[in-house]
Design a protein around this motif. Structure first.
Motif, mmCIF file in Angstrom:
data_model
loop_
_atom_site.group_PDB
_atom_site.id
_atom_site.type_symbol
_atom_site.label_atom_id
_atom_site.label_comp_id
_atom_site.label_asym_id
_atom_site.label_seq_id
_atom_site.Cartn_x
_atom_site.Cartn_y
_atom_site.Cartn_z
ATOM 1 N N VAL A 133 0.850 -1.203 0.000
ATOM 2 C CA VAL A 133 0.000 0.000 0.000
ATOM 3 C C VAL A 133 0.880 1.246 0.000
ATOM 4 C CG1 VAL A 133 -1.846 1.242 1.157
ATOM 5 C CG2 VAL A 133 -1.761 -1.241 1.301
ATOM 6 N N LYS A 134 0.758 2.023 -1.087
ATOM 7 C CA LYS A 134 1.631 3.194 -1.252
ATOM 8 C C LYS A 134 0.992 4.462 -0.717
ATOM 9 C CE LYS A 134 5.239 1.675 -2.902
ATOM 10 N NZ LYS A 134 6.581 1.766 -3.186
ATOM 11 N N ALA A 135 -0.327 4.524 -0.756
ATOM 12 C CA ALA A 135 -0.988 5.754 -0.315
ATOM 13 C C ALA A 135 -2.352 5.403 0.271
ATOM 14 C CB ALA A 135 -1.156 6.717 -1.475
ATOM 15 N N HIS A 136 -2.809 6.257 1.138
ATOM 16 C CA HIS A 136 -4.085 5.962 1.796
ATOM 17 C C HIS A 136 -4.790 7.236 2.228
ATOM 18 C CE1 HIS A 136 -7.042 4.416 4.490
ATOM 19 N NE2 HIS A 136 -6.476 4.994 5.534
ATOM 20 N N ALA A 152 -4.217 10.709 -2.779
ATOM 21 C CA ALA A 152 -4.087 9.275 -3.040
ATOM 22 C C ALA A 152 -4.000 9.001 -4.538
ATOM 23 C CB ALA A 152 -5.268 8.526 -2.439
ATOM 24 N N VAL A 155 -0.368 10.197 -5.934
ATOM 25 C CA VAL A 155 0.736 9.256 -5.692
ATOM 26 C C VAL A 155 0.811 8.237 -6.832
ATOM 27 C CG1 VAL A 155 1.542 7.424 -4.173
ATOM 28 C CG2 VAL A 155 0.693 9.539 -3.192
ATOM 29 N N ALA B 99 -0.867 11.365 2.069
ATOM 30 C CA ALA B 99 -1.454 10.059 1.744
ATOM 31 C C ALA B 99 -0.407 8.963 1.862
ATOM 32 C CB ALA B 99 -2.038 10.093 0.332
ATOM 33 N N ALA B 103 -0.215 5.790 4.672
ATOM 34 C CA ALA B 103 -0.117 4.398 4.232
ATOM 35 C C ALA B 103 0.986 3.685 4.965
ATOM 36 C CB ALA B 103 0.111 4.349 2.731
ATOM 37 N N LEU B 107 2.468 -0.093 7.975
ATOM 38 C CA LEU B 107 3.162 -1.024 7.080
ATOM 39 C C LEU B 107 4.584 -1.340 7.514
ATOM 40 C CD1 LEU B 107 2.146 0.064 3.496
ATOM 41 C CD2 LEU B 107 1.544 -2.023 4.681
#
Lengths: 286, 142
Positions: A133-136, A152, A155, B99, B103, B107
């Motif tokens: 997961v790179k962005a959220h 998001a 990215v 963002a 994330a 992680l």
């Protein structure tokens, strides 16, 4: 009457749960209507955007943007849209099942996948299970704003520009009707060519300030608007799914109460009968 | 009545204006633009500012404020794709960075391999639960 009291308490607690599910059902119903309005509100922009982008694809600009060029898929990006909250039936799990199947197919083909998640549930699921997961972003509220989720999207667009991903997909639930929501995965980038016969002859726009700058901005807006539409549609799906799930829960609670009431009445009757027979037996002994 | 063109002003969140007009004035990135029907095809960025629509048949003028966006002109159709908020490059960068940071929160101590077995097991469980609820409902009906 120990058994009787226990059952009464149980009935009471189920009734309380039923009250909550009923309230949630009604809240979801009213929110769904608003979410549907919001969904239809996004359509004109998306339609116009698609028109302009297809015009652009028909034009012959001196500058061709990389979003329009197909290239070999070595790495892929997925933007996953889910709800923030649960208690909406199988909405998220159905979508995740569809995505996991797709991710598995990608993995078997040797394609690495990067994810960008919108909504707490998708982040919870994919981050916990070791997804890349790179962005959220999450907690966009009932009326999501485009700017809130732009990060998001950016990215992933940056990753596409940098050649880190060669395809970009959007995963969300499609609102078919109140009872049906369909998990879908659509390709965002490269932008699939559109069919339009009107403007076949050789022509081009004037660009202000410069072709590169304008086209870049247009295509970024285009992708953002598609994702935004997905988010808004998913929000309508969430409310519809929650309404149906809560209705089922209320009905189930009603059934359980009915059954327990029956057991309770039987127990009470048995206790009364026993008491009478004891009195009668006692009187006979005297 | 002179020539007219169709004008649409839309933002991602809703439709703002749709109708015919004799002239539209928009805040273009290179300066104010007054557009009449049969304008050559043009694509331009818009600055935050005011859009003026001169409606046909003396319908008066209408003003809309936009936070920037894009403008497409075809000879008889003018489309304003308005932004819903002012967009600045550095603000977009900041949003993207935020963002990314969010994330990474959970992680950090994760290996990069996606656990398909666990994912499928979890989803199968969720599906089984839903089926059980459905069956319960059907049983309650008769």
């Amino acid at each position: 009457m120990a058994v009787g009291k226990e059952i009464r308490v149980q009935i009471k607690s189920i009734k309380n749960t039923q009250k909550i599910t009923r309230a949630m059902e009604m809240v979801a119903a009213s929110k769904m209507r608003k979410a549907q309005d919001r969904m239809s509100g996004t359509r004109p922009y998306a339609t116009k955007m698609r028109q302009v982008v297809s015009h652009l694809a028909m034009a012959h600009p001196e500058y061709r943007h990389s979003y329009l060029d197909d290239r070999e898929e070595k790495r892929a990006g997925y933007i996953v849209v889910s709800s923030d909250r649960g208690l909406c039936g199988g909405l998220n799990s159905n979508l995740f099942r569809r995505i996991v199947a797709d991710l598995k197919r990608q993995k078997d083909a040797g394609i690495d996948v990067e994810l960008s998640t919108i909504g707490a549930k998708s982040y919870g699921f994919f981050a916990r299970l070791g997804g890349n997961v790179k962005a959220h972003v999450s907690h966009l509220g009932d009326a999501p704003k485009l700017v809130d989720m732009a990060g998001a999207v950016k990215v992933m667009l940056d990753a596409f520009d940098a050649g880190e991903i060669d395809r970009l997909y959007l995963c969300h639930n499609e609102f078919v009707n109140t009872m049906t929501q369909k998990p879908t995965i659509t390709q965002l980038l490269p932008i699939p060519p559109a069919e339009d016969d009107e403007l076949k002859h050789h022509w081009d726009y004037l660009y202000e300030p410069e072709a590169k700058e304008v086209i870049e901005e247009l295509l970024v807006r285009y992708v953002e608007s598609l994702v935004y539409q997905g988010v808004v549609e998913n929000a309508a799906c969430e409310q519809a799914a929650r309404m149906v799930a809560m209705k089922a829960a209320s009905d189930n609670a009603g059934n359980m109460i009915g059954q327990l009431q029956l057991v309770y009445n039987k127990a009470r009757q048995a206790a009364i009968t026993q008491e009478i027979s004891e009195i009668v037996g006692g009187a006979a002994a005297v | 009545m002179g020539m007219t063109m169709h004008v649409d002003i839309v933002s991602a969140e809703k439709e703002i204006f749709s109708g015919t007009a004799e002239m539209v004035v928009v805040p273009g990135a290179m300066g104010e633009l007054g557009i009449l029907p049969r304008h050559t095809p043009l694509l331009t960025k818009l600055k935050p500012g005011e859009v003026r629509v001169d409606k046909t048949g003396d319908g008066g003028q209408e003003y809309y404020y936009i936070s920037g966006g894009l403008l497409e002109i075809q000879p008889h159709v003018v489309t304003v794709l308005a932004d819903t908020a002012i967009r600045a490059k550095d603000l977009d960068e900041a949003a993207a960075q935020a963002a990314k940071d969010r994330a990474e929160e959970k992680l950090k101590d994760k290996n990069a391999e996606f656990d398909f077995a666990l994912a499928e097991a979890e989803l199968a469980e969720a599906v089984a639960q839903l089926k059980a609820i459905k069956r319960m409902r059907e049983r309650g009906k008769h």
